[in-house]
Enzyme design. Structure first.
Site, PDB file in Angstrom:
ATOM      1  N   GLU A 128       0.834  -1.226   0.000  1.00  0.00           N
ATOM      2  CA  GLU A 128       0.000   0.000   0.000  1.00  0.00           C
ATOM      3  C   GLU A 128       0.859   1.264   0.000  1.00  0.00           C
ATOM      4  OE1 GLU A 128      -2.834   1.169  -0.492  1.00  0.00           O
ATOM      5  OE2 GLU A 128      -3.943   1.855   1.258  1.00  0.00           O
ATOM      6  N   THR A 181      -3.460  10.800  -3.631  1.00  0.00           N
ATOM      7  CA  THR A 181      -3.383  10.574  -2.179  1.00  0.00           C
ATOM      8  C   THR A 181      -2.170  11.289  -1.592  1.00  0.00           C
ATOM      9  OG1 THR A 181      -4.369   8.414  -2.500  1.00  0.00           O
ATOM     10  CG2 THR A 181      -3.295   8.772  -0.396  1.00  0.00           C
TER      11      THR A 181
HETATM   12  P1  ADP Z   1      -7.101   4.327  -3.681  1.00  0.00           P
HETATM   13  O1  ADP Z   1      -7.379   5.184  -2.499  1.00  0.00           O
HETATM   14  O2  ADP Z   1      -8.302   4.169  -4.566  1.00  0.00           O
HETATM   15  O3  ADP Z   1      -6.490   3.026  -3.343  1.00  0.00           O
HETATM   16  P2  ADP Z   1      -4.540   5.479  -4.276  1.00  0.00           P
HETATM   17  O4  ADP Z   1      -4.323   6.851  -4.837  1.00  0.00           O
HETATM   18  O5  ADP Z   1      -4.124   5.196  -2.876  1.00  0.00           O
HETATM   19  O6  ADP Z   1      -6.078   5.133  -4.539  1.00  0.00           O
HETATM   20  O7  ADP Z   1      -3.789   4.407  -5.198  1.00  0.00           O
HETATM   21  C1  ADP Z   1      -3.903   4.401  -6.572  1.00  0.00           C
HETATM   22  C2  ADP Z   1      -2.492   4.433  -7.180  1.00  0.00           C
HETATM   23  O8  ADP Z   1      -1.851   3.179  -6.945  1.00  0.00           O
HETATM   24  C3  ADP Z   1      -2.552   4.601  -8.693  1.00  0.00           C
HETATM   25  O9  ADP Z   1      -1.482   5.449  -9.038  1.00  0.00           O
HETATM   26  C4  ADP Z   1      -2.317   3.197  -9.232  1.00  0.00           C
HETATM   27  O10 ADP Z   1      -1.695   3.185 -10.494  1.00  0.00           O
HETATM   28  C5  ADP Z   1      -1.397   2.603  -8.171  1.00  0.00           C
HETATM   29  N1  ADP Z   1      -1.529   1.136  -8.102  1.00  0.00           N
HETATM   30  C6  ADP Z   1      -0.523   0.240  -8.155  1.00  0.00           C
HETATM   31  N2  ADP Z   1      -1.004  -1.009  -8.063  1.00  0.00           N
HETATM   32  C7  ADP Z   1      -2.346  -0.920  -7.931  1.00  0.00           C
HETATM   33  C8  ADP Z   1      -3.366  -1.867  -7.777  1.00  0.00           C
HETATM   34  N3  ADP Z   1      -3.139  -3.188  -7.789  1.00  0.00           N
HETATM   35  N4  ADP Z   1      -4.620  -1.413  -7.638  1.00  0.00           N
HETATM   36  C9  ADP Z   1      -4.885  -0.081  -7.653  1.00  0.00           C
HETATM   37  N5  ADP Z   1      -3.948   0.875  -7.797  1.00  0.00           N
HETATM   38  C10 ADP Z   1      -2.675   0.462  -7.937  1.00  0.00           C
END
Ligand code: ADP
Length: 307
Positions: A128, A181
């Site tokens: 994460e 984020t």
């Molecule tokens: P959320 O709060 O919806 O999880 P974030 O901004 O924390 O959104 O995370 C999204 C970011 O993480 C994007 O830049 C995305 O490309 C990256 N990412 C990497 N791997 C994944 C994944 N398996 N699923 C979703 N986002 C991912």
């Protein structure tokens, strides 16, 4: 068992007064993953649906979380992780957390469950962390464990599963705009006025007491955010209007889900959540920004196997 198919719930974190320390899992919203043992020692990632995410295991949160777990266990086996990305990345309802948590939970199951779900947490957090540039558990913990959780401490990690009334339901509006984020986190800064801190921890205690005793009025009074909402709400078009509409329609509280752009209304009962959802959709539609609407109860189970 060489293969596992799992449901990984979407999650709402912060919940107004619990910045970085509160999160809950949704029952009706989530994504599916299939994890297979590979014939070699490689980790591979495939995506079958949804908006594009990185497939390089070093850049996908699922790959990074899986690598952290396998290195910790000293296991040289490979796995293929197939993701049906039904939670849009960057939505603020734990898209990355669902993948990071699903990868470690599924692989742990395929290995005969050497670790407890609680012990999987730091590995999901490692995955994460590459999405948000921060070490936080308020999405991965509810995704893995289910229910409503409190991160009492990050060092050492101490995660508490809270009691809550079983009639709680949420409406989520996800406007299709982008809030990074990492950027939303910098808006908060690293200082908080004492009077705001006092108000925030008063509400956090009140919310947890209200959840435990099933006191919906106390839950409602406590869903106030003196920390993130004032600094982030301008990023979400129509925020103040939606909040007034939700509260006037009888929601217990309204706030930003994680770092947004999704917003949530916590309600007593699914019927009320649906009614609030209709009113929120009517309030947001004139802005001509595409959005998704979800209504869901709280998922008590966490990640589960899809038979
Ligand atoms: P959320 O709060 O919806 O999880 P974030 O901004 O924390 O959104 O995370 C999204 C970011 O993480 C994007 O830049 C995305 O490309 C990256 N990412 C990497 N791997 C994944 C994944 N398996 N699923 C979703 N986002 C991912």
């Amino acid at each position: 068992m060489d293969m596992i198919r799992i449901f990984c719930p979407a999650t709402v974190s912060n919940l107004s007064c619990g910045y970085d320390v509160l999160g809950l899992a949704l029952e009706q919203v989530g994504e599916e993953m299939i994890i297979r043992k590979a014939s070699d020692d490689q980790l591979t990632i495939r995506q079958t649906e949804g908006p594009e995410i990185p497939l390089d295991p070093a850049k996908n949160v699922a790959g990074v979380a899986a690598r952290s777990l396998l290195d910790h266990l000293g296991i040289k086996e490979g796995f293929e992780i197939e993701i049906a990305k039904r939670i849009k990345p960057g939505s603020g309802i734990g898209s990355s957390a669902a993948s990071a948590s699903g990868a470690v939970w599924g692989i742990n199951q395929l290995l005969g469950a050497p670790l407890s779900t609680m012990e999987l947490l730091p590995h999901a957090m490692t995955g994460e962390a590459i999405a948000s540039n921060a070490w936080h558990a308020d999405n991965v913990a509810p995704c893995l464990l289910g229910g409503f959780v409190l991160i009492r401490s990050y060092d050492p990690l101490d995660v508490i599963q809270l009691s809550f009334p079983n009639d709680l339901a949420l409406t989520i509006i996800h406007p299709h705009i982008e809030i990074k984020t990492a950027e939303a986190r910098t808006l908060i800064g690293d200082k908080i006025l004492l009077k705001n801190a006092v108000a925030q921890w008063g509400n956090l205690g009140g919310l947890i007491a209200g959840l435990a005793s099933g006191d919906h009025d106390l839950i409602s009074r406590s869903l106030v955010d003196h920390l993130a909402e004032p600094k982030r709400k301008h990023l979400i078009p129509g925020y103040d209007e939606m909040k007034s509409v939700a509260l006037a329609a009888g929601a217990l509280g309204f706030g930003i889900s994680g770092s947004g752009p999704s917003v949530f209304a916590l309600c007593k009962g699914m019927k009320k959540a649906e009614e609030v959802g209709e009113k929120l959709a009517a309030s947001f539609s004139p802005l001509n920004i595409a959005f998704d609407l979800h209504c869901s109860r709280i998922h008590t189970e966490g990640i589960r196997i899809i038979p």
